[in-house]
Design a protein around this motif. Structure first.
Motif, PDB file in Angstrom:
ATOM      1  N   ALA A  28      40.408  30.059  38.031  1.00 48.69           N
ATOM      2  CA  ALA A  28      41.739  29.759  37.514  1.00 48.69           C
ATOM      3  C   ALA A  28      42.256  30.958  36.747  1.00 48.69           C
ATOM      4  O   ALA A  28      41.478  31.747  36.208  1.00 48.69           O
ATOM      5  N   VAL A  29      43.554  31.083  36.728  1.00 44.96           N
ATOM      6  CA  VAL A  29      44.209  32.156  35.991  1.00 44.96           C
ATOM      7  C   VAL A  29      45.370  31.545  35.222  1.00 44.96           C
ATOM      8  O   VAL A  29      46.129  30.747  35.779  1.00 44.96           O
ATOM      9  N   VAL A  30      45.496  31.884  33.977  1.00 44.02           N
ATOM     10  CA  VAL A  30      46.642  31.476  33.176  1.00 44.02           C
ATOM     11  C   VAL A  30      47.488  32.716  32.950  1.00 44.02           C
ATOM     12  O   VAL A  30      47.005  33.722  32.433  1.00 44.02           O
ATOM     13  N   VAL A  31      48.730  32.631  33.386  1.00 44.53           N
ATOM     14  CA  VAL A  31      49.666  33.739  33.197  1.00 44.53           C
ATOM     15  C   VAL A  31      50.715  33.255  32.223  1.00 44.53           C
ATOM     16  O   VAL A  31      51.478  32.336  32.516  1.00 44.53           O
ATOM     17  N   ARG A  32      50.728  33.865  31.055  1.00 39.41           N
ATOM     18  CA  ARG A  32      51.693  33.435  30.046  1.00 39.41           C
ATOM     19  C   ARG A  32      52.274  34.656  29.354  1.00 39.41           C
ATOM     20  O   ARG A  32      51.689  35.741  29.377  1.00 39.41           O
ATOM     21  N   GLY A  33      53.409  34.464  28.767  1.00 39.24           N
ATOM     22  CA  GLY A  33      54.068  35.550  28.063  1.00 39.24           C
ATOM     23  C   GLY A  33      55.526  35.216  27.813  1.00 39.24           C
ATOM     24  O   GLY A  33      56.035  34.185  28.250  1.00 39.24           O
ATOM     25  N   GLU A  34      56.164  36.096  27.114  1.00 42.75           N
ATOM     26  CA  GLU A  34      57.576  35.924  26.791  1.00 42.75           C
ATOM     27  C   GLU A  34      58.423  35.973  28.062  1.00 42.75           C
ATOM     28  O   GLU A  34      58.037  36.576  29.060  1.00 42.75           O
ATOM     29  N   ALA A  35      59.585  35.375  27.985  1.00 41.12           N
ATOM     30  CA  ALA A  35      60.543  35.452  29.088  1.00 41.12           C
ATOM     31  C   ALA A  35      60.883  36.916  29.351  1.00 41.12           C
ATOM     32  O   ALA A  35      61.089  37.689  28.415  1.00 41.12           O
ATOM     33  N   GLY A  36      60.878  37.279  30.609  1.00 44.72           N
ATOM     34  CA  GLY A  36      61.210  38.651  30.975  1.00 44.72           C
ATOM     35  C   GLY A  36      60.054  39.628  30.883  1.00 44.72           C
ATOM     36  O   GLY A  36      60.239  40.831  31.039  1.00 44.72           O
ATOM     37  N   ALA A  37      58.840  39.132  30.670  1.00 41.83           N
ATOM     38  CA  ALA A  37      57.682  40.007  30.512  1.00 41.83           C
ATOM     39  C   ALA A  37      57.112  40.485  31.847  1.00 41.83           C
ATOM     40  O   ALA A  37      56.243  41.337  31.849  1.00 41.83           O
ATOM     41  N   GLY A  38      57.571  39.917  32.952  1.00 42.57           N
ATOM     42  CA  GLY A  38      57.107  40.349  34.266  1.00 42.57           C
ATOM     43  C   GLY A  38      56.061  39.457  34.896  1.00 42.57           C
ATOM     44  O   GLY A  38      55.332  39.891  35.785  1.00 42.57           O
ATOM     45  N   LYS A  39      55.963  38.219  34.453  1.00 41.17           N
ATOM     46  CA  LYS A  39      54.957  37.308  34.997  1.00 41.17           C
ATOM     47  C   LYS A  39      55.176  37.060  36.493  1.00 41.17           C
ATOM     48  O   LYS A  39      54.239  37.119  37.278  1.00 41.17           O
ATOM     49  N   THR A  40      56.384  36.786  36.877  1.00 41.79           N
ATOM     50  CA  THR A  40      56.694  36.517  38.281  1.00 41.79           C
ATOM     51  C   THR A  40      56.447  37.757  39.124  1.00 41.79           C
ATOM     52  O   THR A  40      55.854  37.663  40.206  1.00 41.79           O
ATOM     53  N   ALA A  41      56.844  38.910  38.657  1.00 36.97           N
ATOM     54  CA  ALA A  41      56.612  40.155  39.398  1.00 36.97           C
ATOM     55  C   ALA A  41      55.120  40.401  39.548  1.00 36.97           C
ATOM     56  O   ALA A  41      54.660  40.840  40.608  1.00 36.97           O
ATOM     57  N   LEU A  42      54.344  40.088  38.548  1.00 33.92           N
ATOM     58  CA  LEU A  42      52.892  40.266  38.615  1.00 33.92           C
ATOM     59  C   LEU A  42      52.293  39.380  39.699  1.00 33.92           C
ATOM     60  O   LEU A  42      51.444  39.807  40.464  1.00 33.92           O
ATOM     61  N   LEU A  43      52.749  38.138  39.785  1.00 34.19           N
ATOM     62  CA  LEU A  43      52.200  37.209  40.768  1.00 34.19           C
ATOM     63  C   LEU A  43      52.712  37.471  42.175  1.00 34.19           C
ATOM     64  O   LEU A  43      52.062  37.100  43.148  1.00 34.19           O
ATOM     65  N   ASP A  44      53.875  38.090  42.278  1.00 30.44           N
ATOM     66  CA  ASP A  44      54.401  38.427  43.612  1.00 30.44           C
ATOM     67  C   ASP A  44      53.496  39.422  44.254  1.00 30.44           C
ATOM     68  O   ASP A  44      53.196  39.445  45.389  1.00 30.44           O
TER      69      ASP A  44
END
Length: 44
Positions: A28-44
């Motif tokens: 499992a991986v938890v990806v968390r952070g502030e809005a605009g931190a690049g979470k979606t780009a990291l997972l793409d």
């Protein structure tokens, strides 16, 4: 190809979890952070 500067550790961790999943191990991986931190780009 998308390049995420300063995210090599995070990308390596995700690559490791994905490799283990391909070998049949769970994980499992938890990806968390502030809005605009690049979470979606990291997972793409």
């Amino acid at each position: 190809m998308l390049v995420l500067y300063g995210r090599s550790a995070e990308i390596s961790a995700l690559d490791e979890v994905i490799a283990r999943a391909r070998d049949g191990s769970g994980g499992a991986v938890v990806v968390r952070g502030e809005a605009g931190a690049g979470k979606t780009a990291l997972l793409d």
